[in-house]
Structures are given as structure tokens and as C-alpha cells.
Scaffold this motif. Structure first.
Motif, PDB file in Angstrom:
ATOM      1  N   LEU A 112      40.161-145.788  -1.650  1.00 25.41           N
ATOM      2  CA  LEU A 112      39.127-144.964  -1.348  1.00 25.41           C
ATOM      3  C   LEU A 112      39.509-144.220  -0.218  1.00 25.41           C
ATOM      4  O   LEU A 112      40.194-144.642   0.730  1.00 25.41           O
ATOM      5  N   GLN A 113      39.066-142.754  -0.055  1.00 26.78           N
ATOM      6  CA  GLN A 113      39.377-142.103   1.049  1.00 26.78           C
ATOM      7  C   GLN A 113      37.928-141.563   1.529  1.00 26.78           C
ATOM      8  O   GLN A 113      37.088-141.415   0.878  1.00 26.78           O
ATOM      9  N   ASP A 114      37.839-141.376   2.931  1.00 29.12           N
ATOM     10  CA  ASP A 114      36.633-140.804   3.440  1.00 29.12           C
ATOM     11  C   ASP A 114      36.309-139.555   2.941  1.00 29.12           C
ATOM     12  O   ASP A 114      37.147-138.823   2.879  1.00 29.12           O
ATOM     13  N   VAL A 160      28.696-146.397   4.376  1.00 30.11           N
ATOM     14  CA  VAL A 160      29.853-146.991   4.095  1.00 30.11           C
ATOM     15  C   VAL A 160      29.679-147.412   2.762  1.00 30.11           C
ATOM     16  O   VAL A 160      28.547-147.981   2.342  1.00 30.11           O
ATOM     17  N   TYR A 161      30.483-147.131   1.823  1.00 30.69           N
ATOM     18  CA  TYR A 161      30.717-147.142   0.295  1.00 30.69           C
ATOM     19  C   TYR A 161      32.025-148.077  -0.009  1.00 30.69           C
ATOM     20  O   TYR A 161      32.953-148.060   0.471  1.00 30.69           O
ATOM     21  N   LEU A 162      31.788-149.115  -1.063  1.00 24.97           N
ATOM     22  CA  LEU A 162      32.574-149.782  -1.325  1.00 24.97           C
ATOM     23  C   LEU A 162      32.912-149.893  -2.790  1.00 24.97           C
ATOM     24  O   LEU A 162      31.855-149.818  -3.597  1.00 24.97           O
ATOM     25  N   CYS A 163      34.213-150.010  -3.324  1.00 22.05           N
ATOM     26  CA  CYS A 163      34.466-150.738  -4.818  1.00 22.05           C
ATOM     27  C   CYS A 163      35.173-151.691  -4.886  1.00 22.05           C
ATOM     28  O   CYS A 163      36.025-152.092  -3.938  1.00 22.05           O
ATOM     29  N   GLU A 164      34.518-152.679  -5.464  1.00 25.99           N
ATOM     30  CA  GLU A 164      34.981-154.166  -5.566  1.00 25.99           C
ATOM     31  C   GLU A 164      35.440-154.533  -6.928  1.00 25.99           C
ATOM     32  O   GLU A 164      34.783-154.344  -7.884  1.00 25.99           O
ATOM     33  N   MET A 165      36.567-155.387  -6.982  1.00 20.13           N
ATOM     34  CA  MET A 165      37.119-155.788  -7.879  1.00 20.13           C
ATOM     35  C   MET A 165      36.711-157.382  -7.956  1.00 20.13           C
ATOM     36  O   MET A 165      36.242-157.797  -7.049  1.00 20.13           O
ATOM     37  N   ARG A 166      37.275-158.057  -9.054  1.00 17.94           N
ATOM     38  CA  ARG A 166      37.002-159.655  -9.102  1.00 17.94           C
ATOM     39  C   ARG A 166      37.634-160.231  -7.917  1.00 17.94           C
ATOM     40  O   ARG A 166      38.644-159.588  -7.487  1.00 17.94           O
ATOM     41  N   GLY A 167      37.158-161.225  -7.336  1.00 23.44           N
ATOM     42  CA  GLY A 167      37.509-162.094  -6.302  1.00 23.44           C
ATOM     43  C   GLY A 167      37.331-161.212  -4.988  1.00 23.44           C
ATOM     44  O   GLY A 167      37.944-161.659  -3.990  1.00 23.44           O
ATOM     45  N   VAL A 181      37.018-149.569   1.023  1.00 24.15           N
ATOM     46  CA  VAL A 181      36.060-149.054   1.661  1.00 24.15           C
ATOM     47  C   VAL A 181      36.309-147.531   2.143  1.00 24.15           C
ATOM     48  O   VAL A 181      37.323-147.161   2.437  1.00 24.15           O
ATOM     49  N   ALA A 182      35.313-146.773   2.177  1.00 21.31           N
ATOM     50  CA  ALA A 182      35.244-145.514   2.759  1.00 21.31           C
ATOM     51  C   ALA A 182      34.005-145.063   3.135  1.00 21.31           C
ATOM     52  O   ALA A 182      32.988-145.647   2.612  1.00 21.31           O
ATOM     53  N   ASN A 183      34.062-144.078   4.147  1.00 20.93           N
ATOM     54  CA  ASN A 183      32.701-143.426   4.808  1.00 20.93           C
ATOM     55  C   ASN A 183      32.358-142.100   4.047  1.00 20.93           C
ATOM     56  O   ASN A 183      33.278-141.476   3.640  1.00 20.93           O
ATOM     57  N   VAL A 184      30.927-141.915   3.829  1.00 24.24           N
ATOM     58  CA  VAL A 184      30.507-141.015   3.425  1.00 24.24           C
ATOM     59  C   VAL A 184      29.805-140.280   4.281  1.00 24.24           C
ATOM     60  O   VAL A 184      28.795-140.814   4.864  1.00 24.24           O
ATOM     61  N   THR A 185      30.304-138.816   4.603  1.00 18.48           N
ATOM     62  CA  THR A 185      29.502-138.224   5.805  1.00 18.48           C
ATOM     63  C   THR A 185      28.565-137.251   5.088  1.00 18.48           C
ATOM     64  O   THR A 185      29.106-136.221   4.374  1.00 18.48           O
ATOM     65  N   VAL A 186      27.356-137.152   5.584  1.00 15.46           N
ATOM     66  CA  VAL A 186      26.437-136.154   4.988  1.00 15.46           C
ATOM     67  C   VAL A 186      26.214-134.987   5.962  1.00 15.46           C
ATOM     68  O   VAL A 186      25.533-135.253   6.876  1.00 15.46           O
TER      69      VAL A 186
END
Length: 1025
Positions: free
Chosen positions: A347-349, A409-416, A421-426
Motif C-alpha cells: 500500500l501507498q499513503d 492508519v489502514y491495513l491489508c492483511e493476508m493469512r499469517g 500499512v498506509a496512512n489516509v490523510t483527510v
């Protein structure tokens, strides 16, 4: 911490640190720790830099390595930080914990609301009310700060200040601050100003002004934040910046954390004046952000918490502490352990505007790998707000209708738990939002901060939809603060800051204060009175608990580790424990404790033990037993309590030292059992001569007896005479036959001791003398011990049902598989039965399913899939089915380049209308390429042909034109082969007469035979489908 090296032993080391304590005024406070060292260290306790001495209210406890400080009848002046310091000849160590003393619950009327005006003279007395409260301030280090408050009440209240719950003289020297009472002409009520001279970074915190009179208490708070002045850039831009901290004198500690986990560093520093703390990473100062939190915990430690650690977070972290007396450093080297299976593209910020959208995108190694999306620790489920898209290996999250609370902070998670991780700025009117939740202990101060884009704007604070009092709100420039001093349960709820159409919300949770448990009973004594009783006496705890309480008495049998509750008593004094209160005979110890709504006191053990014997009575007595010759005879009885007893046979006592025995050699065998309240005597294989035997049982208070009778069996078995063992294959028809000596005599079938029940799968038939048990289609679970039982006789059958042998259909020969890193390899094996179990082995070890190995079953097909291979995945694989095996040899090659030839840039000169062929050779025949000219992808046409042949890719211009000149690229992934084509009307060289009608650029090795399976690039398959 100071330490010295040498051969004098080991320096002190804390195995358990003292924990912070919060008590109500008048209660007892205790700090405990465990410290080891050789020689054993000398332990002293300090507060405010001064060593403490024992007194009526302060005592020190020591029990081996455990040390404690006990503070009875705690007062508000006892609050502060206590330090346990341990010294020996090898070094020194210390640990600290904070003691907070809270005001007891007020019994007087509730204080009046802050908005209520001061009652005019002569209108009667009242509790304090704040007329003006302190205002939150954000200042630079070195400036002077003035906090003022004014309160009214009759009689006039007394005012005093606290910082972070501590008295000012405990925090600062008297030269750092001044208290200035207000003058009468300035207005009604009492006022008190706090002046801080030359503010320092440690002066940041919550300041609370207390107002107290005979009718009650009120408080108002403000936040002070002291910032470091911005550093001016160096005059010479080429000059290297000065080091932020001095070099470390010793090697730093090492800390490992798995990628995606949190890392927490804690630094505890003491000194006067209070030190200023700075955190550094790789020599650069750190500022707090979404993933780096900096705060001070309840017992005074400075904490840096790095959330969701990534590889870029590794490095040297330094806690630097400074004051006028000097500087000290503490460092740790952070290592981030990366997972083997990683995201292909992390992921990218991203940034987005309020009410707009934000798109997060990443790629996984294989399209079959499942993923989940999180916002910090909250899982996001697909909905209109959070649109989740999967396209092959691409994973995309689209956040609609952005608002201030979507920042984070947002995350995408695989098994294990492999994460990216990436930051979302509003972007919007609110720059810094509230935390999603805030946990505060009852009586502590709650502070909420919001930063806005524009300065001087007025926001609105509310809790559960209701506006909060103005006296607890402050604004300065871009910053807005809400300070709630001494929170109670009523302060809990959803707190919101609103600015126009923008808003941010947090959940404020108030946790209850832990109250001190009651003290233990005193003067506990044991007296052994009459036979089979014991007298226990004790006195109430001193001081007596303020809340209702009871005494709980427990017993323990000597030799056991378990304590069992006897009963509870409301009043102190004496209690007599009879033998009826224990379950079995033995020696018993007793202990007692005090229990109230605030907890339980330590136990007090009565000295000594007492021998008690329960009084037993007969619940279910012995009964006469009638059995057939050769059967076992079982005599049993139940007692009211657990107690030992004695069995007799024909008046002779049976030995109890062995569970099994014989009356005499060659005579009747027996076994004695006791399970809880039940006693059993089992006489094995009784004979005709044993008929009439008399069985007896005796214990204190109980005597019982019964007789044994041997019956003659009316029938006997003709066949089988001995036990029969039979073996069948699944689906076979099984028939068990027992023939009796009498026609139509009843018999019963049993399996593994349980009576069988007839069904479609088990049929019982009787035909004259023959009794049959039929299994129409035998299954493996039908295996067992079958018995045909009639009056006193039985026939036994041992039945074993096995699966038919399994055969491997394909492959029949050894299979060799070659692949490159990151490819998917599939090994396939076909068996002759769909339900046949198989096991996979690699290099002799059984293979288990994981993130890197997938085992598939589909009908008769068995597959082992390696989704993203690495060189270490190569080896010898076996698929084992019954007694047969299929063999596979997997070789994984680490390929660093897709393009074999050309290795450099190629220049091609051609004459108009000539045939030109640009050729590129790859390392794999199935690889796909992309041809471009001058940066744009080419389109196949009659004038431009694209050809594929094994590992060769060609671009053919049958009749080249002048406009075909340019730079051609053959691209695959991040690699490319470059061809520069120049087309002219005629050759410029002397050799132009030797024209060749076809110009072909082909750079490749002599052709060799390659055996590649023609599967997609993500799959290599061995075996047969």
C-alpha cells in the motif's frame, strides 16, 4: 541506573517491578517488587530524592527477594513517585511507581453547576463555584506562563493548584513558579494565579485549580503544552549538521518485532530539575504522528510506541534526557522480521478531501490468497462506505464520503497476519482528529485535543448530543482543547467536536477506581477439644473495614495442595468444626480470611493440624448376588462420606494392600475398588463350590453383609466353542452364527459390551438353535468384539473390517519438475478410489498445509500446490496411498532476468522496402511480452507482424518504410530489450551494392532442446489430471 563490572558477583536485577497504586484517602497503599543480586542487595525506598524512614504510618517489608513499602492511612500529601533503589558491591538498580491518593466520596450536597452565579451577600452559604477557569495554552520553551482562576462561595473557598495530580512543590523547586493571590478590588470571590518562570518541556501537562470550603469542592483544569523552538538552518548549506545526541558509550540493546506488530519503548528518568526528554531515530529527532505515539504513562515513564512496524522503521532509537545538571542516553536497536510471503506491491499513503473518496491498492503474490481490510484494529466489512474489490492479484479498498474520522492508519492483511500499512490523510477544516476511544481511570484528568485548518474559528464540544460547559473548553490559534478534571462515571460517553459540517468523535470510557480490600483477621488460634472436633478462634481485623464483610473458613488435607471452603461466618469469635464437616478421614489444616465488596484479605493460617474422622452411614447397602457358573460376582454399597472400610469373605478379612488378590493360592480371585462414596468387591469367575459364600463390609458406624448364589445354566453353546477371529473388507456381507443346545432359546447380541440395536445396517435372526447377526455392508467402524450371550454362557467373535487396498493410477513413473522463483508448482496424483486417503512427504518429512503449501482433494485427484515457490521449496516429494508411492523431484531456479538475448542495446540500419526482423529470446516459452515504439505500444497489422516461437519473440516489418525509424522495446515486467532502427532511401556505405533483401537481427545461443510444460506463468504441473 549505575553499574560496575568485576568479579564481585552480579548486580541487582528487578524480576518484578512495583506497579502504580491508586487509593482513596485514608486507605492502605502497598508497593511490592522482587529484586535479585549476588551478594543480596540492600534495598532502600526514596521519594522526591530523599530516603524514607520507617514511622507509624510507613513500614518496609522484606521476605527474601521480595521487598515492599506499606503506607497505612494514606493522605493526599503522600501522593507522588516512590523509588526502590537496590545496591550491592557489583552495581545498582532502581525502579519507580506512582502513588495517587484520591478524595473520598463527598457526603455533603452536590456542588452547584459552574454556570450558576455567585449568591449575593446575605443569601446564605454555598459550595464553591468557578467564576472564571484557567485557559489552555500552547507556548514555546523559555516563555513565562500565567494560569489564573477565580471561584466564589460562602464561606470564601481556599484555592490551590496541582499538576498532573501532584502538588506543585513535589514537582518543581520553589524558584520555578510563584503563586499570586488576587486582590479584593479585582472582583468578587477568591482568585489565585500560577506563574511559571521560563517554561520547560517537562512543564507540559494538565493543571487543575481546586476550590474548597466547608460545603464542598470544585475544580477546573487547563492544558499547557511547551514546544521546542524551531531550529534555524545552518548559514553554510554544505556544512554537516551538528549531531543531535552525543555518541553512545556502550552497545545498544537489541529488540526484534514481527512486521505489522507494535514496538513499545519505555524510558524512566529522574532528576532535578525535571529532565527534558527527546526521542531520536537514526540520529534525527522524532515527532509524533499516526504511527509514532509519544506519551507519559501513569507511573512516570516516557513511552514511544511504533504502531504496525514496517521494514523502514528499523534502526537505532534513542531516548535523550537533559537538564541543567547534564545529559543521559538510553538506546535500543530495532530489527523488523519480515515474513517469507510478502505483498507483491504494498500500500501507498494517500490523501483525500472531506466528502470525497480515497483509494488504497496493493497486490498479493497469488490470486487465491484471501485478504482482509482494517482501519487500525477495527476490521472493515464490505458496504457502501467501504467498497472492497478483488481483481486477480489486485486488492483495492475505496472509502466513500470521507470525513475527519476516516483519517488514520489502514491495513491489508493476508493469512499469517502478513500486513501492508498506509496512512489516509483527510483534508478538511479539521487537521488533527480525536482518538477513536480514550480510557481514563475514575478521578484522573481527561484531555481531548483538536487542530483546525484555520486559526481563531469557534468549534462546539458536546457529549452524547448535549453541549459541554464553556469553563472546560479552551482555544488558541489552530488548537482547541477540552479538559475534564477528576472525571467520574457521569463524564463517560461519546464526545464530539463540531466545526460547521465537519466533526470528529471519540468514545470516552471511565474505569472504576480499585478500592483496597479489607484487612485480615488477627489472633487466630486452634484448640483441639473433644474427640473428633476442633475449636477455632480469632478477632476482627484492625482497623475494621468500612463496608460490610464476612469471614470465610477453608480447610486443607495435609499432603494436598488444594484449599476447600468450609463455610462463611458473619461475626468474629469461635467456631467448632466436627468430623462431619470433612469428606474423609485425615489430618486437616485451616485458614481464614475477610471478604467484602472491595475484595478479599490475605489468608491467616491457624497453627497446627487436627485429625478428623467423618461419621459414615449406609446410603445403599449390600444385596445378595445370583450369577451363573464362571461369571463375575459384584457386591457394592454406597456410604454418606468418603471413608476407608474392610471387606470380609466367609469371616476372613480380605487384604487391602493390593487391589487384586486371592483368598488362598488356587482359590477365588477378587478385586476391591473405591470410587468416591462407593465401595465394590468383585469376585472373578466364581464356581459351583463358591455358592453360599458370605460377603461382609465394615467401617466406623457401618456393618453390612450379603450372600452369593451360583445358578445352573439351562443351556450351553454347541458352536463356536472358542473365540472366533474374522477379517473382512468394506462392503462385504458379514454373518456371525452361534448355535445353542436348545431350540428357540433366547439370546442377546452385544458389541464391545453394549447391547446392539437392529437397523437396516445390522440384522439379528433366530432359526431354531442358530442365532445370527448379519451386517449387509460392513464398514470400518463395525470392527469390534461381538458377543452372543444367553443364560450364563457366551460365544465371542472378533471382527476386523478393513478398507480395500489403494492403488495409484497416475503417475506411474518418477516425475521431474523445473520452475523458477515465484512460480506456482502443482504436483498431481490420481488414485483408484475417491475416498482413499493419501499423505504427502517432502524429503522424508510429512507435509502439512500452510500459507506456502496447499493440499487439494477433488474426486480421485490429489494435488500439492506451492503458490509462490522459493529455491528452498525444491526437493524430493512423495504421494503415499496405502502401500504405493508416487515420486516427484522439484527443482526451483532463482532467475534474475527474463530476457536471455540481447543483453545490450541493438542498432539496426535498413533500406526502405527491406524486410526487418527484431528478435528477443526469453528464459521461458510461456512468458508474455509487450512491444513498444517510441514509448507507445505497437498494434499488429499487415505492415507489422508479432510472432512467437518457443522462447523467441519477433517483431517483423515485411516492407520497412522511412517512418518506421525509431526505438523499439520488447518489455516483460521491469525488463526490456532495446532496438534502434534507422531506415534510409539507400545504403551510405561502400558495400551498398551487396544488398540483402532480408535484414534479421537474431541474437541467441545455439538452439538446445528444452522440456517446459505449457502452463500459464503462475502454474507448473506434474502428474496427471
Amino acid at each position: 541506573m549505575k553499574a560496575s563490572s568485576g568479579d564481585q558477583g552480579s548486580p541487582p536485577c528487578f524480576l518484578r517491578f512495583p506497579r502504580p497504586v491508586r487509593v482513596v484517602s485514608g486507605a492502605e497503599a502497598e508497593l511490592k517488587c522482587v529484586v535479585l543480586g549476588e551478594p543480596p542487595p540492600v534495598v532502600v525506598w526514596e521519594k522526591g530524592g530523599q530516603q524514607l524512614a520507617a514511622s507509624e504510618r510507613l513500614s518496609f517489608l522484606a521476605d527474601g527477594a521480595e521487598h515492599g513499602l506499606l503506607l497505612s492511612t494514606a493522605l493526599p500529601t503522600d501522593a507522588g513517585v516512590y523509588v526502590c533503589r537496590a545496591r550491592n558491591a557489583a552495581g545498582e538498580a532502581y525502579a519507580a511507581a506512582a502513588v495517587t491518593v484520591l478524595e473520598p466520596p463527598a457526603s455533603e450536597p452536590e456542588p452547584q453547576p459552574a454556570e450558576r452565579p455567585l449568591p449575593p451577600p446575605g443569601s446564605g452559604e454555598g459550595a464553591p463555584v468557578f467564576l472564571t477557569g484557567p485557559r489552555s495554552q500552547w507556548v514555546l520553551r523559555g516563555v513565562e506562563v500565567v494560569l489564573t482562576c477565580r471561584a466564589g462561595g460562602l464561606p470564601e473557598p481556599t484555592l490551590y493548584w496541582e499538576k498532573d495530580g501532584m502538588a506543585l512543590d513535589e514537582v518543581w523547586d520553589s524558584s520555578h513558579f510563584a503563586l499570586e493571590p488576587g486582590r479584593a478590588e479585582e472582583g468578587p470571590g477568591a482568585s489565585l494565579a500560577l506563574r511559571i518562570l521560563a517554561a520547560r518541556l517537562p512543564d507540559s501537562g494538565v493543571y487543575v485549580c481546586h476550590a474548597r470550603n466547608a460545603h464542598g469542592h470544585a475544580q477546573a483544569g487547563a492544558l499547557l503544552q511547551v514546544h521546542q523552538p524551531p531550529e534555524s538552518p545552518p548559514s553554510d548549506p554544505d556544512e554537516a549538521p551538528a549531531p543531535v545526541v552525543e555518541p553512545l558509550k556502550c552497545a545498544p540493546k537489541t529488540f526484534w518485532v514481527n512486521e505489522g506488530k507494535h514496538a513499545k519503548f519505555r524510558c524512566y528518568v529522574m532528576g532535578k530539575p525535571e529532565p527534558e526528554i527527546e526521542w531520536h531515530w537514526e540520529g534525527r529527532p522524532l515527532l509524533p504522528d499516526r504511527r509514532r505515539l509519544m506519551y507519559r504513562d501513569r507511573d512516570g515513564g516516557f513511552v514511544l510506541k511504533v504502531l504496525y512496524c514496517q521494514a523502514k522503521d528499523r534502526g537505532l532509537y534513542v531516548c535523550a534526557a537533559r537538564n541543567s545538571a547534564g545529559q543521559t542516553l538510553s538506546a535500543v536497536q530495532l530489527h523488523v522480521k519480515e515474513p517469507r510471503l510478502r505483498f507483491t506491491r504494498p500500500l501507498q499513503d494517500v490523501e483525500g478531501r472531506e466528502h470525497g473518496i480515497a483509494v488504497l491498492e496493493c497486490k498479493v503474490p497469488n490470486s487465491r490468497i484471501p485478504t482482509a481490510w482494517f482501519r487500525e484494529d477495527q476490521r472493515l466489512l464490505p458496504c457502501r462506505k467501504y467498497e472492497q474489490i478483488e481483481e486477480g492479484t489486485v486488492r483495492r479498498l475505496i472509502i466513500h464520503r470521507l470525513k475527519a474520522d476516516d483519517d488514520g492508519v489502514y491495513l491489508c492483511e493476508m493469512r499469517g497476519r502478513v500486513r501492508t500499512v498506509a496512512n489516509v490523510t483527510v483534508k478538511g477544516p479539521i487537521l488533527k482528529r480525536l482518538p477513536r476511544k480514550l480510557d481514563v481511570l475514575e478521578g484522573e484528568n481527561a484531555v481531548l485535543l483538536v487542530e483546525t485548518l484555520e486559526a481563531g474559528v469557534e468549534g462546539r464540544w458536546s457529549r452524547d448530543g448535549e453541549e459541554l460547559p464553556v469553563i472546560c473548553q479552551s482555544s488558541s490559534g489552530h488548537m482547541h482543547a477540552l479538559v475534564l478534571p477528576g472525571v467520574t462515571r457521569e463524564d463517560a460517553g461519546e464526545v464530539t467536536f463540531s466545526l460547521g459540517n465537519s466533526r470528529t468523535t471519540t468514545l470516552l470510557r471511565v474505569k472504576c477506581v480499585k478500592h483496597s480490600p479489607p484487612g485480615p483477621p488477627v489472633s487466630a488460634e486452634m484448640f483441639k477439644g473433644h474427640k473428633n472436633t476442633v475449636l477455632l478462634t480469632w478477632k476482627p481485623p484492625d482497623p475494621a473495614p468500612e463496608t460490610p464483610f464476612i469471614y470465610r473458613l477453608e480447610r486443607q488435607e495435609v499432603g494436598s495442595e488444594d484449599w476447600i471452603q468450609c463455610f462463611s461466618i458473619e461475626k468474629a469469635g469461635a467456631v467448632e468444626v466436627p468430623g462431619d464437616c470433612v469428606p474423609s478421614e485425615g489430618d486437616y489444616r485451616f485458614r481464614i480470611c475477610t471478604v467484602s465488596g472491595h475484595g478479599r484479605s490475605p489468608h491467616v493460617v491457624f497453627h497446627g493440624s487436627a485429625h478428623l474422622v467423618p461419621t459414615a452411614r449406609l446410603v445403599a447397602g449390600l444385596e445378595d448376588v445370583q450369577v451363573y457358573n464362571g461369571e463375575d460376582a459384584v457386591f457394592s454399597l454406597d456410604l454418606s462420606t468418603i471413608i476407608q472400610g474392610t471387606w470380609f469373605l466367609n469371616g476372613e478379612e480380605l487384604k487391602s494392600n493390593e487391589p487384586e488378590g486371592q483368598v488362598e493360592p488356587g482359590a477365588l480371585r477378587y478385586r476391591m475398588e473405591q470410587k468416591g462414596l462407593q465401595h465394590r468387591l468383585i469376585l472373578h469367575a466364581v464356581k459351583h463350590q463358591d455358592s453360599g459364600a458370605l460377603v461382609g463390609f465394615s467401617c466406623p458406624g457401618v456393618q453390612d453383609s450379603a450372600a452369593l448364589t451360583i445358578q445352573e445354566s439351562p443351556v450351553h453353546i454347541l458352536s463356536p466353542q472358542d473365540k472366533v477371529s474374522l477379517t473382512f473388507t468394506t462392503s462385504d456381507r458379514v454373518v456371525l452364527t452361534c448355535e445353542l443346545s436348545r431350540v428357540d432359546f433366547p439370546a442377546t447380541w452385544y458389541k464391545d459390551g453394549q447391547k446392539v440395536e437392529e437397523s437396516e445396517l445390522l440384522v439379528v435372526k433366530m432359526d431354531g438353535r442358530k442365532h445370527r447377526l448379519i451386517l449387509p455392508e460392513a464398514k470400518v467402524q463395525d470392527s469390534g468384539e461381538f458377543e452372543c450371550r444367553t443364560e450364563g454362557v457366551s460365544a465371542f467373535f472378533g471382527v476386523t473390517v478393513q478398507d480395500p487396498p489403494v492403488h495409484i493410477v497416475e503417475p506411474r513413473e518418477h516425475v521431474f519438475v523445473h520452475a523458477i522463483t515465484s512460480e506456482c508448482v502443482m504436483l498431481a496424483c490420481e488414485v483408484d478410489r475417491e475416498d482413499a486417503p493419501v499423505c504427502w512427504y517432502k524429503d522424508g518429512q510429512e507435509v502439512e498445509e500452510s500459507d506456502f503449501v496447499v493440499l487439494e482433494n477433488e474426486g480421485p485427484h490429489r494435488r500439492l500446490v506451492l503458490p509462490a515457490t522459493q529455491p528452498s521449496d525444491g526437493g524430493e516429494f512423495q504421494c503415499v496411498a496405502g502401500d504405493e508411492r508416487a515420486y516427484f523431484t522439484v527443482t526451483i531456479t532463482d532467475v534474475s532476468s527474463w530476457i536471455v538475448y540481447p543483453s545490450g542495446k541493438v542498432y539496426v540500419a535498413a533500406v526502405r522496402l527491406e524486410r526487418v526482423v527484431l528478435t528477443c529470446e526469453l528464459c521461458r516459452p510461456w512468458a508474455e511480452v509487450r512491444w513498444t515504439k517510441n514509448g507507445e505500444e505497437v498494434v499488429e497489422s499487415p505492415a507489422l507482424l508479432l510472432q512467437k516461437e518457443d522462447t523467441v519473440r519477433r517483431l517483423v516489418l515485411p516492407s520497412v518504410q522511412l517512418e518506421d525509424s525509431g526505438e523499439y522495446l520488447c518489455e516483460i515486467d521491469d525488463e526490456s530489450a532495446s532496438f534502434t532502427l534507422t531506415v534510409t532511401e539507400s545504403y551510405q556505405s561502400q558495400d551498398s551494392s551487396n544488398n540483402n533483401p532480408e535484414l534479421c537481427v537474431l541474437l541467441k545461443k545455439p538452439k538446445t532442446r528444452r522440456l517446459w510444460s505449457r502452463f500459464p506463468p503462475w502454474r507448473r504441473t506434474a502428474g496427471t489430471e
